[in-house]
Design a protein around this motif. Sequence first.
Motif, PDB file in Angstrom:
ATOM      1  N   PHE A 287       0.581  -1.489  -0.216  1.00  0.00           N
ATOM      2  CA  PHE A 287      -0.342   0.023  -0.066  1.00  0.00           C
ATOM      3  C   PHE A 287       0.677   1.108   0.010  1.00  0.00           C
ATOM      4  N   THR A 288       1.878   0.652   1.006  1.00  0.00           N
ATOM      5  CA  THR A 288       2.484   2.572   0.451  1.00  0.00           C
ATOM      6  C   THR A 288       4.437   1.826   0.999  1.00  0.00           C
ATOM      7  N   SER A 289       5.313   3.112  -0.173  1.00  0.00           N
ATOM      8  CA  SER A 289       6.416   2.403  -0.751  1.00  0.00           C
ATOM      9  C   SER A 289       6.726   2.965   0.105  1.00  0.00           C
TER      10      SER A 289
ATOM     11  N   GLN B   7       3.047  -0.898  13.015  1.00  0.00           N
ATOM     12  CA  GLN B   7       2.254  -1.173  14.269  1.00  0.00           C
ATOM     13  C   GLN B   7       1.542  -1.198  15.655  1.00  0.00           C
ATOM     14  N   ASP B   8       0.512   0.242  14.346  1.00  0.00           N
ATOM     15  CA  ASP B   8      -0.776   0.585  14.727  1.00  0.00           C
ATOM     16  C   ASP B   8      -1.674  -0.497  14.074  1.00  0.00           C
ATOM     17  N   ILE B   9      -1.212  -1.795  13.481  1.00  0.00           N
ATOM     18  CA  ILE B   9      -1.521  -2.621  12.978  1.00  0.00           C
ATOM     19  C   ILE B   9      -1.824  -3.794  14.007  1.00  0.00           C
ATOM     20  N   PHE B  10      -1.394  -3.976  14.567  1.00  0.00           N
ATOM     21  CA  PHE B  10      -0.266  -5.014  16.193  1.00  0.00           C
ATOM     22  C   PHE B  10      -1.453  -4.513  17.456  1.00  0.00           C
ATOM     23  N   VAL B  11      -1.639  -3.027  17.259  1.00  0.00           N
ATOM     24  CA  VAL B  11      -2.229  -2.355  18.605  1.00  0.00           C
ATOM     25  C   VAL B  11      -4.104  -2.448  18.263  1.00  0.00           C
ATOM     26  N   LYS B  12      -4.190  -2.085  16.933  1.00  0.00           N
ATOM     27  CA  LYS B  12      -5.562  -2.214  16.809  1.00  0.00           C
ATOM     28  C   LYS B  12      -5.665  -4.127  17.336  1.00  0.00           C
ATOM     29  N   ALA B  13      -5.494  -5.108  16.749  1.00  0.00           N
ATOM     30  CA  ALA B  13      -5.086  -5.896  16.526  1.00  0.00           C
ATOM     31  C   ALA B  13      -5.322  -6.508  17.957  1.00  0.00           C
ATOM     32  N   TYR B  14      -4.884  -6.551  19.283  1.00  0.00           N
ATOM     33  CA  TYR B  14      -4.876  -6.396  19.750  1.00  0.00           C
ATOM     34  C   TYR B  14      -6.163  -6.100  20.938  1.00  0.00           C
TER      35      TYR B  14
ATOM     36  N   PHE C 111      -6.206 -16.767  11.561  1.00  0.00           N
ATOM     37  CA  PHE C 111      -5.852 -15.149  12.364  1.00  0.00           C
ATOM     38  C   PHE C 111      -5.777 -14.746  11.036  1.00  0.00           C
ATOM     39  N   SER C 112      -4.736 -15.253   9.575  1.00  0.00           N
ATOM     40  CA  SER C 112      -4.161 -14.507   9.073  1.00  0.00           C
ATOM     41  C   SER C 112      -4.688 -13.356   8.028  1.00  0.00           C
ATOM     42  N   THR C 113      -6.493 -14.101   8.401  1.00  0.00           N
ATOM     43  CA  THR C 113      -7.254 -13.849   6.954  1.00  0.00           C
ATOM     44  C   THR C 113      -8.004 -13.128   8.173  1.00  0.00           C
ATOM     45  N   TRP C 114      -7.948 -12.715   9.246  1.00  0.00           N
ATOM     46  CA  TRP C 114      -8.786 -11.910  10.261  1.00  0.00           C
ATOM     47  C   TRP C 114      -7.857 -10.648  10.438  1.00  0.00           C
ATOM     48  N   LEU C 115      -6.338 -10.774  10.842  1.00  0.00           N
ATOM     49  CA  LEU C 115      -5.296  -9.563  11.029  1.00  0.00           C
ATOM     50  C   LEU C 115      -5.801  -9.257   9.323  1.00  0.00           C
ATOM     51  N   TYR C 116      -5.509 -10.003   7.839  1.00  0.00           N
ATOM     52  CA  TYR C 116      -5.970  -9.492   6.876  1.00  0.00           C
ATOM     53  C   TYR C 116      -6.391  -8.059   6.373  1.00  0.00           C
ATOM     54  N   THR C 117      -8.251  -8.258   7.109  1.00  0.00           N
ATOM     55  CA  THR C 117      -8.777  -7.534   7.253  1.00  0.00           C
ATOM     56  C   THR C 117      -8.444  -6.033   7.825  1.00  0.00           C
ATOM     57  N   ILE C 118      -7.611  -6.107   9.039  1.00  0.00           N
ATOM     58  CA  ILE C 118      -7.173  -5.076   9.703  1.00  0.00           C
ATOM     59  C   ILE C 118      -6.380  -4.650   9.195  1.00  0.00           C
ATOM     60  N   VAL C 119      -5.757  -5.466   8.402  1.00  0.00           N
ATOM     61  CA  VAL C 119      -4.541  -4.263   7.443  1.00  0.00           C
ATOM     62  C   VAL C 119      -5.175  -3.501   6.434  1.00  0.00           C
TER      63      VAL C 119
ATOM     64  N   THR D 263      -8.161  -2.574   6.067  1.00  0.00           N
ATOM     65  CA  THR D 263      -8.815  -1.162   6.167  1.00  0.00           C
ATOM     66  C   THR D 263      -8.065  -0.008   6.335  1.00  0.00           C
ATOM     67  N   THR D 264      -6.874  -0.497   8.149  1.00  0.00           N
ATOM     68  CA  THR D 264      -6.172   0.190   8.198  1.00  0.00           C
ATOM     69  C   THR D 264      -5.208   1.145   6.954  1.00  0.00           C
ATOM     70  N   CYS D 265      -4.918   0.694   6.677  1.00  0.00           N
ATOM     71  CA  CYS D 265      -4.206   0.714   5.369  1.00  0.00           C
ATOM     72  C   CYS D 265      -5.051   1.777   4.171  1.00  0.00           C
ATOM     73  N   ILE D 266      -6.608   1.267   3.738  1.00  0.00           N
ATOM     74  CA  ILE D 266      -6.545   2.446   3.123  1.00  0.00           C
ATOM     75  C   ILE D 266      -7.408   3.178   3.681  1.00  0.00           C
ATOM     76  N   THR D 267      -7.894   3.081   5.013  1.00  0.00           N
ATOM     77  CA  THR D 267      -7.339   4.456   6.031  1.00  0.00           C
ATOM     78  C   THR D 267      -6.618   5.919   5.584  1.00  0.00           C
ATOM     79  N   PHE D 268      -5.261   4.653   6.546  1.00  0.00           N
ATOM     80  CA  PHE D 268      -4.292   5.771   5.689  1.00  0.00           C
ATOM     81  C   PHE D 268      -3.813   6.552   4.658  1.00  0.00           C
ATOM     82  N   LEU D 269      -3.966   5.590   3.121  1.00  0.00           N
ATOM     83  CA  LEU D 269      -4.079   6.639   1.850  1.00  0.00           C
ATOM     84  C   LEU D 269      -5.421   7.421   1.501  1.00  0.00           C
ATOM     85  N   ARG D 270      -6.348   7.183   2.474  1.00  0.00           N
ATOM     86  CA  ARG D 270      -7.399   8.162   2.141  1.00  0.00           C
ATOM     87  C   ARG D 270      -6.889  10.057   2.355  1.00  0.00           C
TER      88      ARG D 270
END
Length: 193
Positions: free
Chosen positions: A40-42, A52-59, A71-79, A81-88
């Motif tokens: 998502f970001t270069s 780091q933000d994603i792991f805090v949100k996941a916790y 768990f990786s599927t669930w975690l991907y959803t957080i990744v 969502t977080t990245c799309i919000t960041f890009l916006r």
Amino acid sequence: MLTGLNDNEIISSVLAGDRQAYARIVEKYQGYVFTLVLRFTSSREDAEELSQDIFVKAYRALASFKGESKFSTWLYTIVNTTCITFLRKKKLEVKSLDDENVFATADHIDSGVSANQVEQKSKLAMVGNAIAMLAPDDAEVLTLFYKAEQSLEEIAGILKIEPNTAKVRLHRARTRLKNVMETHFSAEVRDLR
């Protein structure tokens, strides 16, 4: 000690109050998350901060993990969502390949690396650039399948579509990727043969 436990057992331990157990989850999935975020970001700095933000949100949301999917599927959803919000929130910086500074920067990054490693990085960068030229839906399904190594069923769960639809989307995305590669990177593709 939590050695040999599966993700669900470690998560149960965390939810029972063993906060130290979450370090095992972070350790296991930090490469996975970082690789996805880099899609998502270069910027390496942004990727580290987002990871780091994603792991805090996941916790914080760990209690909502039901164990119905990996768990990786669930975690991907957080990744995602977080990245799309960041890009916006942040306008993406685009670099032209015509800019000589891009190549100068790349030369400095690769100095001291074997020719084989440079060639491999070049191929990966070319594919990454081609994926970036695709529509977001195509890029997402390709990233999930190849970089995140999710099955068609897992992709279907993440995207909330039928597995057959995921299979069709992946096939169409591959076709569009091939067209982009042949159109924009024809010389490089010929060199790979």
